[in-house]
Design a protein around this motif. Structure first.
Motif, PDB file in Angstrom:
ATOM      1  N   LEU A 272       0.833  -1.192   0.000  1.00 23.30           N
ATOM      2  CA  LEU A 272       0.000   0.000   0.000  1.00 23.30           C
ATOM      3  C   LEU A 272       0.877   1.255   0.000  1.00 23.30           C
ATOM      4  O   LEU A 272       1.715   1.435   0.893  1.00 23.30           O
ATOM      5  CB  LEU A 272      -0.914  -0.009   1.225  1.00 23.30           C
ATOM      6  CG  LEU A 272      -2.024   1.029   1.287  1.00 23.30           C
ATOM      7  CD1 LEU A 272      -2.984   0.887   0.114  1.00 23.30           C
ATOM      8  CD2 LEU A 272      -2.787   0.901   2.613  1.00 23.30           C
ATOM      9  N   TYR A 273       0.662   2.101  -1.001  1.00 19.90           N
ATOM     10  CA  TYR A 273       1.437   3.335  -1.184  1.00 19.90           C
ATOM     11  C   TYR A 273       0.498   4.536  -1.284  1.00 19.90           C
ATOM     12  O   TYR A 273      -0.709   4.385  -1.487  1.00 19.90           O
ATOM     13  CB  TYR A 273       2.267   3.263  -2.473  1.00 19.90           C
ATOM     14  CG  TYR A 273       3.605   2.590  -2.343  1.00 19.90           C
ATOM     15  CD1 TYR A 273       4.784   3.325  -2.430  1.00 19.90           C
ATOM     16  CD2 TYR A 273       3.702   1.214  -2.143  1.00 19.90           C
ATOM     17  CE1 TYR A 273       6.031   2.709  -2.327  1.00 19.90           C
ATOM     18  CE2 TYR A 273       4.940   0.591  -2.036  1.00 19.90           C
ATOM     19  CZ  TYR A 273       6.095   1.348  -2.129  1.00 19.90           C
ATOM     20  OH  TYR A 273       7.320   0.745  -2.023  1.00 19.90           O
ATOM     21  N   VAL A 274       1.100   5.725  -1.178  1.00 16.56           N
ATOM     22  CA  VAL A 274       0.386   6.987  -1.395  1.00 16.56           C
ATOM     23  C   VAL A 274       1.201   7.839  -2.355  1.00 16.56           C
ATOM     24  O   VAL A 274       2.421   7.976  -2.193  1.00 16.56           O
ATOM     25  CB  VAL A 274       0.145   7.749  -0.067  1.00 16.56           C
ATOM     26  CG1 VAL A 274      -0.448   9.127  -0.339  1.00 16.56           C
ATOM     27  CG2 VAL A 274      -0.779   6.939   0.842  1.00 16.56           C
ATOM     28  N   LEU A 275       0.539   8.405  -3.354  1.00 16.42           N
ATOM     29  CA  LEU A 275       1.189   9.224  -4.379  1.00 16.42           C
ATOM     30  C   LEU A 275       0.738  10.677  -4.233  1.00 16.42           C
ATOM     31  O   LEU A 275      -0.456  10.961  -4.187  1.00 16.42           O
ATOM     32  CB  LEU A 275       0.801   8.717  -5.771  1.00 16.42           C
ATOM     33  CG  LEU A 275       1.339   9.501  -6.966  1.00 16.42           C
ATOM     34  CD1 LEU A 275       2.847   9.267  -7.120  1.00 16.42           C
ATOM     35  CD2 LEU A 275       0.606   9.101  -8.246  1.00 16.42           C
ATOM     36  N   ASP A 276       1.713  11.580  -4.156  1.00 15.84           N
ATOM     37  CA  ASP A 276       1.421  13.019  -4.178  1.00 15.84           C
ATOM     38  C   ASP A 276       1.184  13.418  -5.631  1.00 15.84           C
ATOM     39  O   ASP A 276       2.082  13.292  -6.474  1.00 15.84           O
ATOM     40  CB  ASP A 276       2.586  13.805  -3.585  1.00 15.84           C
ATOM     41  CG  ASP A 276       2.304  15.286  -3.463  1.00 15.84           C
ATOM     42  OD1 ASP A 276       2.005  15.929  -4.496  1.00 15.84           O
ATOM     43  OD2 ASP A 276       2.389  15.814  -2.343  1.00 15.84           O
ATOM     44  N   LEU A 277      -0.001  13.918  -5.964  1.00 11.03           N
ATOM     45  CA  LEU A 277      -0.341  14.207  -7.359  1.00 11.03           C
ATOM     46  C   LEU A 277       0.404  15.409  -7.912  1.00 11.03           C
ATOM     47  O   LEU A 277       0.570  15.532  -9.134  1.00 11.03           O
ATOM     48  CB  LEU A 277      -1.854  14.419  -7.490  1.00 11.03           C
ATOM     49  CG  LEU A 277      -2.704  13.160  -7.350  1.00 11.03           C
ATOM     50  CD1 LEU A 277      -4.188  13.528  -7.286  1.00 11.03           C
ATOM     51  CD2 LEU A 277      -2.438  12.187  -8.489  1.00 11.03           C
ATOM     52  N   ARG A 278       0.888  16.291  -7.056  1.00  5.52           N
ATOM     53  CA  ARG A 278       1.613  17.463  -7.549  1.00  5.52           C
ATOM     54  C   ARG A 278       3.054  17.107  -7.880  1.00  5.52           C
ATOM     55  O   ARG A 278       3.569  17.468  -8.939  1.00  5.52           O
ATOM     56  CB  ARG A 278       1.574  18.586  -6.498  1.00  5.52           C
ATOM     57  CG  ARG A 278       2.246  19.884  -6.969  1.00  5.52           C
ATOM     58  CD  ARG A 278       2.150  20.944  -5.883  1.00  5.52           C
ATOM     59  NE  ARG A 278       2.857  20.572  -4.684  1.00  5.52           N
ATOM     60  CZ  ARG A 278       4.166  20.754  -4.482  1.00  5.52           C
ATOM     61  NH1 ARG A 278       4.916  21.305  -5.451  1.00  5.52           N
ATOM     62  NH2 ARG A 278       4.729  20.388  -3.350  1.00  5.52           N
ATOM     63  N   THR A 279       3.716  16.366  -7.008  1.00  8.45           N
ATOM     64  CA  THR A 279       5.128  16.057  -7.199  1.00  8.45           C
ATOM     65  C   THR A 279       5.370  14.664  -7.774  1.00  8.45           C
ATOM     66  O   THR A 279       6.490  14.345  -8.184  1.00  8.45           O
ATOM     67  CB  THR A 279       5.869  16.151  -5.857  1.00  8.45           C
ATOM     68  OG1 THR A 279       5.351  15.141  -4.969  1.00  8.45           O
ATOM     69  CG2 THR A 279       5.679  17.528  -5.226  1.00  8.45           C
ATOM     70  N   LEU A 280       4.337  13.813  -7.748  1.00  4.41           N
ATOM     71  CA  LEU A 280       4.425  12.397  -8.137  1.00  4.41           C
ATOM     72  C   LEU A 280       5.417  11.633  -7.257  1.00  4.41           C
ATOM     73  O   LEU A 280       6.005  10.638  -7.666  1.00  4.41           O
ATOM     74  CB  LEU A 280       4.796  12.242  -9.619  1.00  4.41           C
ATOM     75  CG  LEU A 280       3.767  12.810 -10.614  1.00  4.41           C
ATOM     76  CD1 LEU A 280       4.204  12.526 -12.039  1.00  4.41           C
ATOM     77  CD2 LEU A 280       2.376  12.246 -10.345  1.00  4.41           C
ATOM     78  N   ARG A 281       5.592  12.107  -6.032  1.00  8.27           N
ATOM     79  CA  ARG A 281       6.439  11.411  -5.057  1.00  8.27           C
ATOM     80  C   ARG A 281       5.631  10.301  -4.390  1.00  8.27           C
ATOM     81  O   ARG A 281       4.495  10.516  -3.940  1.00  8.27           O
ATOM     82  CB  ARG A 281       6.939  12.391  -4.001  1.00  8.27           C
ATOM     83  CG  ARG A 281       7.787  11.765  -2.906  1.00  8.27           C
ATOM     84  CD  ARG A 281       8.286  12.825  -1.937  1.00  8.27           C
ATOM     85  NE  ARG A 281       9.044  12.230  -0.835  1.00  8.27           N
ATOM     86  CZ  ARG A 281       8.493  11.847   0.310  1.00  8.27           C
ATOM     87  NH1 ARG A 281       7.198  12.017   0.513  1.00  8.27           N
ATOM     88  NH2 ARG A 281       9.245  11.324   1.265  1.00  8.27           N
ATOM     89  N   GLU A 282       6.237   9.102  -4.308  1.00  5.99           N
ATOM     90  CA  GLU A 282       5.581   7.957  -3.706  1.00  5.99           C
ATOM     91  C   GLU A 282       6.023   7.776  -2.253  1.00  5.99           C
ATOM     92  O   GLU A 282       7.196   7.963  -1.935  1.00  5.99           O
ATOM     93  CB  GLU A 282       5.919   6.673  -4.468  1.00  5.99           C
ATOM     94  CG  GLU A 282       5.461   6.658  -5.912  1.00  5.99           C
ATOM     95  CD  GLU A 282       5.864   5.372  -6.605  1.00  5.99           C
ATOM     96  OE1 GLU A 282       5.110   4.906  -7.469  1.00  5.99           O
ATOM     97  OE2 GLU A 282       6.944   4.821  -6.255  1.00  5.99           O
ATOM     98  N   THR A 283       5.080   7.411  -1.407  1.00  7.51           N
ATOM     99  CA  THR A 283       5.383   7.117  -0.012  1.00  7.51           C
ATOM    100  C   THR A 283       4.804   5.754   0.343  1.00  7.51           C
ATOM    101  O   THR A 283       3.600   5.527   0.186  1.00  7.51           O
ATOM    102  CB  THR A 283       4.776   8.171   0.934  1.00  7.51           C
ATOM    103  OG1 THR A 283       5.317   9.461   0.616  1.00  7.51           O
ATOM    104  CG2 THR A 283       5.068   7.836   2.389  1.00  7.51           C
ATOM    105  N   ALA A 284       5.659   4.851   0.800  1.00  7.95           N
ATOM    106  CA  ALA A 284       5.183   3.547   1.258  1.00  7.95           C
ATOM    107  C   ALA A 284       4.565   3.694   2.639  1.00  7.95           C
ATOM    108  O   ALA A 284       5.112   4.361   3.512  1.00  7.95           O
ATOM    109  CB  ALA A 284       6.339   2.553   1.309  1.00  7.95           C
TER     110      ALA A 284
END
Length: 342
Positions: A272-284
């Motif tokens: 399960l991850y989360v993506l910041d839509l502005r920077t496209l940075r992924e966070t596990a």
């Protein structure tokens, strides 16, 4: 050879003893199974029949998975006491979601030579508004934030996202007009900025920004993408790779999703991850187990998702920012939604 009267009595007695032993064994086995099921029921959350609405403040609604007469029914529980008494509606769903007093329920329709399925749009009192036959096995369901648009995905071949031998069909419905896009694969697909046509395109897992814009998974050429959909333009434009079953945050800035990770089992490949839509940075997230679900945002900070449990499914939570640890939120539950939230 004729048997004497004594021999016949002995044979009859042996037969009676044998049949008695079989009957006793079967009874004890059945009693043991009944005891196990009764124990599961007694250990499970209390469930009672009652009135369930989709706009009651301070309550969560979900598919009840506890054993007993109310299994699979849409039920509600107080947000302040998620392990407390549940109220069951009598409406059964395999997949469910609600927002702004509108619900979508994907149901099994029994009868005939084979099992069939349908999508039912419900009002806030769980009364049927519209119904549609489905082309396959229910998989995902979502309602737009204002309750005016709903979407559902079904498997038309295969029954798992884990492999590659499956095909989906995703439909989007305008609740007010009844206008329906029956298959999002008919949209114009743009992959990495270029128009893309292929026989292997699959679309699933819609999450709505509003009545016109939505996000979904597009799969083609052995890869999956997060795509931005536009109902007015009838387009799907890819934004980021390796995204499945997206879920948009309440503020519209982040996407929670399941991502295939290297080294994981082919039967349990996701994290399960989360993506910041502005920077496209992924966070596990801190959830290290494989999550085969379209997560729900309980609020701006917390994700809710299902994992296998003793009753088939339990609900778990984890912070969306990668901190903390995963914790069980509710046993014997699936497809949660929170009143007044996405």
């Amino acid at each position: 050879m004729r048997l004497g009267r004594r021999h016949r009595l002995l044979i009859l007695l042996a037969a009676v003893l044998l049949l008695t032993g079989v009957a006793v064994g079967a009874t004890l086995h059945a009693a043991g199974r009944a005891t196990e099921k009764d124990r599961a029921r007694s250990d499970g959350p209390p469930v009672r029949s009652g009135t369930v609405t989709l706009d009651a403040p301070g309550r969560s609604v979900f598919r009840n998975m506890a054993w007993g007469p109310h299994r699979d029914e849409i039920s509600s529980v107080a947000d302040s006491d998620p392990s407390g008494p549940r109220t069951a509606s009598g409406v059964r769903c395999l997949r469910f979601h609600t927002a702004a007093g509108t619900g979508v329920c994907l149901q099994s329709v029994r009868g005939g030579l084979r099992e069939a399925y349908r999508a039912v749009v419900l009002d806030a009192r769980l009364r049927e508004v519209r119904r549609y036959d489905l082309a396959g096995i229910p998989s995902r369901a979502r309602v737009s934030p204002d309750g005016q648009t709903v979407a559902w995905t079904v498997f038309v071949s295969g029954d798992s996202y884990a492999g590659t031998a499956f095909s989906t069909r995703t439909s989007v419905l305008d609740v007010r007009s009844g206008a329906i896009d029956r298959n999002l694969e008919d949209y114009r697909v743009v992959v990495d900025g270029r128009p893309h046509k292929a026989a292997d395109i699959n679309v699933w897992g819609v999450t709505f920004a509003d009545d016109t814009r939505f996000y979904a998974t597009v799969a083609t050429g052995g890869r999956t993408y997060l795509a931005l959909g536009d109902r007015s333009a009838r387009t799907l434009r890819t934004l980021h790779g390796n995204v499945e079953c997206p879920s948009l945050s309440p503020d519209g800035t982040r996407i929670a999703y399941k991502k295939r990770v290297q080294g994981a089992s082919s039967d349990a490949p996701w994290r399960l991850y989360v993506l910041d839509l502005r920077t496209l940075r992924e966070t596990a997230t801190a959830e290290r187990r494989s999550v085969d679900d379209q997560a729900v945002w309980r609020d701006a900070r917390t994700l809710v998702y299902s994992l296998p449990g003793n009753y088939g499914s339990d609900l778990w939570t984890v912070p969306a920012d990668g901190s903390g640890t995963a914790s069980r939120a509710m046993t014997a539950a699936l497809a949660p939604a929170f009143t007044g939230r996405r």
